[in-house]
Motif scaffolding. Structure first.
Motif, short mmCIF file in Angstrom:
data_model
loop_
_atom_site.label_atom_id
_atom_site.label_comp_id
_atom_site.label_asym_id
_atom_site.label_seq_id
_atom_site.Cartn_x
_atom_site.Cartn_y
_atom_site.Cartn_z
N VAL A 1 0.77 -0.98 0.00
CA VAL A 1 0.01 -0.06 0.01
C VAL A 1 0.68 1.16 -0.01
CG1 VAL A 1 -1.83 1.24 1.12
CG2 VAL A 1 -1.67 -1.18 1.26
N GLY A 2 0.98 2.11 -1.34
CA GLY A 2 1.67 3.19 -1.28
C GLY A 2 2.93 3.02 -2.26
N ALA A 3 2.98 3.67 -3.23
CA ALA A 3 3.92 3.62 -4.04
C ALA A 3 5.01 4.77 -4.25
CB ALA A 3 3.44 3.61 -5.59
N GLY A 4 5.28 5.02 -2.76
CA GLY A 4 6.45 6.09 -2.52
C GLY A 4 7.61 5.17 -2.86
N PRO A 5 8.81 5.66 -2.57
CA PRO A 5 10.10 5.07 -2.51
C PRO A 5 10.26 3.73 -1.76
CG PRO A 5 10.50 7.42 -2.22
CD PRO A 5 9.18 7.22 -1.90
N GLY A 6 9.47 3.68 -0.53
CA GLY A 6 9.54 2.58 0.33
C GLY A 6 8.57 1.46 -0.51
N GLY A 7 7.48 1.78 -0.81
CA GLY A 7 6.34 0.80 -1.42
C GLY A 7 6.94 0.16 -2.75
N SER A 8 7.42 0.84 -3.53
CA SER A 8 7.92 0.59 -4.86
C SER A 8 9.06 -0.01 -4.43
CB SER A 8 8.41 2.03 -5.67
OG SER A 8 7.36 2.60 -5.90
N ALA A 9 10.03 -0.02 -3.61
CA ALA A 9 11.25 -0.76 -3.28
C ALA A 9 10.73 -2.25 -3.15
CB ALA A 9 12.33 -0.17 -2.65
N ALA A 10 9.75 -2.12 -2.01
CA ALA A 10 9.39 -3.31 -1.56
C ALA A 10 8.57 -4.23 -2.75
CB ALA A 10 8.19 -3.25 -0.36
N ALA A 11 7.78 -3.53 -3.64
CA ALA A 11 7.08 -4.16 -4.42
C ALA A 11 8.13 -4.81 -5.61
CB ALA A 11 6.10 -3.34 -5.40
N TYR A 12 9.24 -4.20 -6.02
CA TYR A 12 10.42 -4.41 -6.79
C TYR A 12 11.22 -5.70 -6.13
CZ TYR A 12 15.05 -4.40 -9.03
OH TYR A 12 16.03 -4.78 -9.70
N HIS A 13 11.75 -5.46 -5.14
CA HIS A 13 12.39 -6.70 -4.59
C HIS A 13 11.35 -8.05 -4.23
CE1 HIS A 13 16.22 -4.66 -4.04
NE2 HIS A 13 15.52 -3.68 -3.78
N ALA A 14 10.21 -7.75 -3.82
CA ALA A 14 9.22 -8.79 -3.69
C ALA A 14 8.96 -9.72 -5.21
CB ALA A 14 7.88 -8.48 -3.34
N PHE B 1 29.65 2.64 -0.78
CA PHE B 1 28.49 3.62 -1.33
C PHE B 1 29.26 4.40 -2.44
CE2 PHE B 1 27.68 2.92 3.06
CZ PHE B 1 26.06 2.88 2.83
N PRO B 2 28.44 4.75 -3.37
CA PRO B 2 29.27 5.94 -4.43
C PRO B 2 29.31 7.14 -4.04
CG PRO B 2 26.60 5.77 -4.68
CD PRO B 2 27.05 4.83 -3.73
N ASP B 3 30.17 7.70 -4.58
CA ASP B 3 30.88 9.13 -4.02
C ASP B 3 30.09 10.31 -4.64
OD1 ASP B 3 31.71 9.08 -6.73
OD2 ASP B 3 33.77 9.56 -6.73
N TYR B 4 28.81 10.15 -5.10
CA TYR B 4 27.93 11.34 -5.56
C TYR B 4 26.51 11.27 -4.98
CZ TYR B 4 26.04 7.92 -9.02
OH TYR B 4 25.66 7.01 -9.60
N GLY B 5 25.84 12.21 -4.72
CA GLY B 5 24.56 12.37 -4.57
C GLY B 5 23.75 12.73 -5.78
N LEU B 6 22.44 12.85 -5.66
CA LEU B 6 21.63 13.08 -6.70
C LEU B 6 20.31 14.28 -6.18
CD1 LEU B 6 20.82 9.56 -8.16
CD2 LEU B 6 22.13 11.49 -9.08
N VAL B 7 19.78 14.77 -7.27
CA VAL B 7 18.72 15.67 -6.85
C VAL B 7 17.68 15.24 -8.07
CG1 VAL B 7 17.75 18.03 -6.61
CG2 VAL B 7 19.90 17.44 -5.83
N ARG B 8 16.38 15.02 -7.50
CA ARG B 8 15.36 14.74 -8.61
C ARG B 8 14.04 15.19 -7.92
NH1 ARG B 8 15.90 11.00 -13.35
NH2 ARG B 8 14.00 11.35 -14.39
N PRO B 9 13.17 16.07 -8.29
CA PRO B 9 11.69 16.28 -7.74
C PRO B 9 10.86 15.08 -7.51
CG PRO B 9 12.22 17.66 -9.67
CD PRO B 9 13.31 16.74 -9.64
N ARG B 10 10.23 14.92 -6.43
CA ARG B 10 9.49 13.75 -5.93
C ARG B 10 8.32 13.36 -7.11
NH1 ARG B 10 9.47 11.87 -0.67
NH2 ARG B 10 8.02 10.31 -1.45
N ALA B 11 7.84 14.55 -7.76
CA ALA B 11 6.88 14.46 -8.69
C ALA B 11 7.10 13.37 -9.74
CB ALA B 11 6.37 15.67 -9.32
N ASP B 12 8.39 13.33 -9.98
CA ASP B 12 8.79 12.40 -11.23
C ASP B 12 9.96 11.44 -10.49
OD1 ASP B 12 11.98 13.00 -12.17
OD2 ASP B 12 10.81 12.17 -13.64
N PHE B 13 10.36 11.48 -9.42
CA PHE B 13 11.24 10.53 -8.93
C PHE B 13 10.28 9.17 -8.50
CE2 PHE B 13 13.03 8.72 -4.97
CZ PHE B 13 13.99 8.17 -5.39
N ASP B 14 9.30 9.39 -7.70
CA ASP B 14 8.20 8.22 -7.29
C ASP B 14 7.65 7.53 -8.46
OD1 ASP B 14 9.04 9.38 -4.87
OD2 ASP B 14 6.90 9.44 -4.03
N GLU B 15 7.38 8.32 -9.62
CA GLU B 15 7.01 7.61 -10.60
C GLU B 15 7.91 6.70 -11.20
OE1 GLU B 15 4.37 7.89 -14.70
OE2 GLU B 15 5.26 9.64 -13.79
#
Length: 436
Positions: A15-28, A107-121
């Motif tokens: 329930v919920g397709a934010g980062p946690g939900g999508s990661a759970a769905a992906y790995h499951a 861990f990689p040596d860089y971070g990222l920026v991306r708006p949630r409006a597009d990142f979650d999708e």
């Protein structure tokens, strides 16, 4: 396994397709499970967030097979188009210090920026690619229970004006955010003794949109009518989004005396009014409204598994108390939840399946419990303005010490073959009792 799957819509409902939900769905789905991912909104959809991703979050994104390169997105729409950053710029005590992300094996040596409006999708579509079934505009209103009280599905309204319908599965993963309706329905409430924060943010058109450092303000000041300056409560950020806008926001922890009785949106305006005019953080340059939300930290909701329901991300209070980062920990708890569910399907009896699911509580404690215990102490310390002023005054002028603080706050260490800083931080966690 067929007996477990009988008369169900899926092996597991997320329930919920934010980062946690999508990661759970992906790995499951990668574990071979039949996954139903239910999302209340319709993509693309907005979420309150700073949009800044540390190397820890990047590692989880890469683990989902997503291209993190810069430039235009790929033809499949999965990956590309990211804005990379080199590290963290810390401002406070009249000083400005740029700290690059550490060079680590883990861990990689860089971070990222991306708006949630597009990142979650992007994450949700990736889960779809590996087999998860996504239903958008599906508003889950509660859980379905069997005669013993165990969660065996959810009730949801699909589409506008539709009648409620049931979706059945032997296990449900709740990634439904801070409000956590499913967890609340099972009597899992917030632990007031653990950290909580509130944050607000707004987008502004700004020449600083392509900054290659995430910027953290340890002190917020406003100009006063008499020409002086006044220190405000809270901590701020400025993240360049790379599209002509910057994400600007601030947060306050519940260890601060100002937590309950302050207008956060007004506070943001007051802080921005004292920043250089050429940065463009004024009303005429604003893109959209100021949005805000709670930051449940340090596993302040627990247990994370009970009677067929697993909590991940904000629903389980999994935000890092040291720095307010939530996306990395939502994705990590989602992966651990998927692992627990997959292991349960490999068991032969109901009792052993339940034991595998209960193992999720211990897995979270092993993974983050000691670190979050230390984070709780940190939150109490920095909630004291006097201690914070001393730390800023004497810490920022010492780059080596600040590199240590960066590793600690961003939870970036190598477990083996690390440097002296890594060994100290890893040692602290080993001797610290875990929260659950």
């Amino acid at each position: 396994m067929s007996a477990v799957r009988a008369h169900t819509d899926a092996d597991v409902i997320v329930v919920g397709a934010g980062p946690g939900g999508s990661a759970a769905a992906y790995h499951a789905a990668l574990h071979g499970l039949d996954v139903l991912l239910l999302e209340k909104g319709v993509f693309p959809r907005e979420k309150v967030c700073g949009d800044g991703l540390t190397p820890r979050a990047v590692k989880n994104i890469v683990a989902m097979g997503i291209d993190t390169s810069e430039g235009n997105p790929g033809g499949d729409g999965i990956g590309g188009g990211w804005i990379r950053n080199k590290g963290l710029r810390v401002i406070g005590g009249g000083l400005r210090l740029e700290l690059d992300w550490p060079e680590l094996a883990s861990f990689p040596d860089y971070g990222l920026v991306r708006p949630r409006a597009d990142f979650d999708e992007l994450l949700a579509r990736r889960a779809q690619q590996v087999g998860a079934k996504l239903i958008e505009q599906c508003n889950v209103t509660g859980a379905v229970h069997d005669d013993s009280g165990r969660v065996t599905g959810v009730v949801a309204k699909v589409g506008p004006g539709k009648e409620p319908q049931e979706f059945r599965a032997p296990v449900v993963i709740a990634a439904d955010g801070m409000g956590g309706r499913l967890g609340l329905g099972e009597g899992i409430v917030r632990d007031d003794k653990r950290p909580m924060g509130v944050a607000v943010r707004r987008y502004y058109r700004s020449p600083r949109h392509d900054d290659n450092y995430l910027e953290s303000w340890l002190e917020l000041w406003e100009d006063t009518p008499d020409g002086g300056r006044r220190l405000l409560p809270g901590y701020g950020w400025i993240f360049g989004v790379g599209d002509g806008t910057s994400n600007v926001g601030l947060g306050i922890l519940n260890s601060s005396a100002s937590f309950q009785d302050i207008n956060y949106r007004d506070l943001l305006v007051r802080w921005l009014g004292g920043l250089p005019e050429e940065w463009g953080f004024v009303e005429d340059n604003a893109e959209g409204p100021t949005r805000g939300g709670g930051l449940p930290m340090g596993f302040n909701k627990h247990p994370h598994y009970r009677d067929g329901l697993l909590l991940v991300g904000d629903a389980g209070g999994a935000i890092n108390p040291f720095n307010g980062e939530g996306i990395a920990y939502a994705m990590e708890t989602g992966e651990l939840a998927a692992e627990a569910v997959a292991q349960s399907f490999g068991r032969r009896t109901a009792q052993s399946r339940e034991r595998a699911l209960e193992g999720y509580n211990g897995a979270l404690a092993d993974h983050l419990g000691s670190y979050y215990r230390l984070g709780g102490v940190f939150v109490k310390l920095i909630g004291n303005p006097h201690i914070m002023r001393i730390a800023t005054k004497h810490g920022l002028p010492r780059p080596l010490l600040m590199k240590f603080v960066l590793k600690m706050m961003a939870n970036l260490t190598d477990p083996r073959d690390g440097d002296a800083m890594d060994r100290i931080l890893n040692g602290l966690q080993k001797i610290t009792p875990a929260v659950r």
